[in-house]
Design a protein around this motif. Structure first.
Motif, PDB file in Angstrom:
ATOM      1  N   GLN A   9       0.825  -1.208   0.000  1.00 12.94           N
ATOM      2  CA  GLN A   9       0.000   0.000   0.000  1.00 12.94           C
ATOM      3  C   GLN A   9       0.859   1.258   0.000  1.00 12.94           C
ATOM      4  OE1 GLN A   9      -2.947  -1.112   3.316  1.00 12.94           O
ATOM      5  NE2 GLN A   9      -4.034   0.458   2.163  1.00 12.94           N
ATOM      6  N   ARG A  37     -11.506  -1.462   6.674  1.00 15.11           N
ATOM      7  CA  ARG A  37     -10.557  -1.223   5.590  1.00 15.11           C
ATOM      8  C   ARG A  37      -9.514  -0.211   6.023  1.00 15.11           C
ATOM      9  NH1 ARG A  37     -14.277  -0.935   0.085  1.00 15.11           N
ATOM     10  NH2 ARG A  37     -14.124  -3.149  -0.442  1.00 15.11           N
ATOM     11  N   TYR A  39      -6.989   2.595   4.245  1.00 17.61           N
ATOM     12  CA  TYR A  39      -6.688   3.356   3.033  1.00 17.61           C
ATOM     13  C   TYR A  39      -5.355   4.069   3.201  1.00 17.61           C
ATOM     14  CZ  TYR A  39     -11.699   2.853   2.016  1.00 17.61           C
ATOM     15  OH  TYR A  39     -12.968   2.354   1.786  1.00 17.61           O
ATOM     16  N   ARG A  52      -6.285   0.603  -1.059  1.00  7.44           N
ATOM     17  CA  ARG A  52      -7.021   0.113   0.096  1.00  7.44           C
ATOM     18  C   ARG A  52      -6.800  -1.379   0.288  1.00  7.44           C
ATOM     19  NH1 ARG A  52     -13.146   0.423  -2.521  1.00  7.44           N
ATOM     20  NH2 ARG A  52     -12.903  -1.383  -3.902  1.00  7.44           N
ATOM     21  N   ARG A  53      -6.995  -1.823   1.525  1.00  5.52           N
ATOM     22  CA  ARG A  53      -6.913  -3.234   1.863  1.00  5.52           C
ATOM     23  C   ARG A  53      -8.009  -3.548   2.877  1.00  5.52           C
ATOM     24  NH1 ARG A  53      -3.703  -2.921  -1.621  1.00  5.52           N
ATOM     25  NH2 ARG A  53      -1.670  -3.911  -1.895  1.00  5.52           N
ATOM     26  N   ASP A  54      -8.652  -4.698   2.732  1.00  5.29           N
ATOM     27  CA  ASP A  54      -9.576  -5.156   3.761  1.00  5.29           C
ATOM     28  C   ASP A  54      -8.768  -5.533   4.989  1.00  5.29           C
ATOM     29  OD1 ASP A  54     -11.879  -4.814   2.237  1.00  5.29           O
ATOM     30  OD2 ASP A  54     -11.737  -6.823   1.358  1.00  5.29           O
ATOM     31  N   THR A  55      -9.117  -4.936   6.120  1.00  4.31           N
ATOM     32  CA  THR A  55      -8.368  -5.150   7.364  1.00  4.31           C
ATOM     33  C   THR A  55      -9.358  -5.236   8.516  1.00  4.31           C
ATOM     34  OG1 THR A  55      -6.649  -3.741   6.402  1.00  4.31           O
ATOM     35  CG2 THR A  55      -6.362  -4.373   8.692  1.00  4.31           C
ATOM     36  N   ASP A 177      -8.639  -2.091  -6.164  1.00  3.51           N
ATOM     37  CA  ASP A 177      -8.212  -1.559  -4.870  1.00  3.51           C
ATOM     38  C   ASP A 177      -7.181  -0.444  -4.992  1.00  3.51           C
ATOM     39  OD1 ASP A 177      -9.818  -3.148  -3.174  1.00  3.51           O
ATOM     40  OD2 ASP A 177      -8.489  -4.854  -3.485  1.00  3.51           O
TER      41      ASP A 177
END
Length: 210
Positions: A9, A37, A39, A52-55, A177
């Protein structure tokens, strides 16, 4: 979260960090957490990028990570020998744990202001709503365009680009993403026009090749 995902990221947006004197809110990566998420956002006013990443369980917070701390995290990600990264939001900033190392980020509330912490969403939404409608040539800075190239050797080189007009930003995406905006340049008086380019290449393009 995974070290590699967090480092990716930061690498995705690092090239878009601003360095204009006096605009300290642009001198780093804005990290925004919410709705499961994370960002990472950076801008130099001429480009804006968001990755972005799903977290799950990340909480809700935001912080400005200056360029020096971004580089420190990227250096640790290369040498730490672990795949785990823990981001802990504290009352005074953010602590990034990677293996037995930590990078502390002070919360510079007075520096980060409201841009691009909120404004990037407005600009991206407007560009998406306008949709592809570019029917005339536009001028962009080649170095800023190159900054959107994939930052990983394992990532596909494919990008999707569209615009709504020659005076509106180009939308540049990689997968679903990563999204960026590239602002157009004003056409200079010393550069060739589209008619100049056509006249220069028309015979070569349509003439015999042998």
């Amino acid at each position: 979260m995974f070290v590699n995902a967090f480092a990716a990221q930061l690498r995705d947006v690092r090239a878009h960090i601003g360095d204009e004197p006096g605009l300290t809110m642009l001198h780093g990566v804005h990290l925004e957490a919410g709705d499961g998420r994370l960002y990472a956002v950076a801008t130099n006013r001429f480009t804006i990028t968001a990755a972005r990443r799903d977290t799950p369980g990340i909480g809700t917070w935001d912080v400005l990570m200056p360029r020096a701390e971004v580089d420190a995290v990227l250096d640790l990600a290369r040498v730490a020998g672990t795949d785990d990264a823990h981001l802990v939001r504290t009352p005074t900033g953010l602590i990034v744990h990677i293996g037995g190392y930590t990078v502390a980020v002070d919360d510079r509330v007075d520096e980060r202001g409201e841009f691009p912490r909120r404004m990037w969403r407005t600009r991206v939404a407007a560009a998406l709503a306008a949709g592809p409608a570019l029917d005339a040539e536009m001028v962009v800075d080649r170095r800023r365009l190159a900054a959107f190239a994939p930052t990983s050797d394992t990532e596909t080189g494919a990008v999707q680009i569209w615009g709504s007009g020659p005076h509106d930003p180009l939308v540049i995406t990689r997968g679903t993403d990563y999204i960026g905006l590239l602002m157009p340049m004003r056409r200079g008086t010393d550069g060739p026009t589209l008619d100049d380019v056509r006249a220069a290449w028309d015979l070569d393009a349509t003439g015999p090749t042998g």
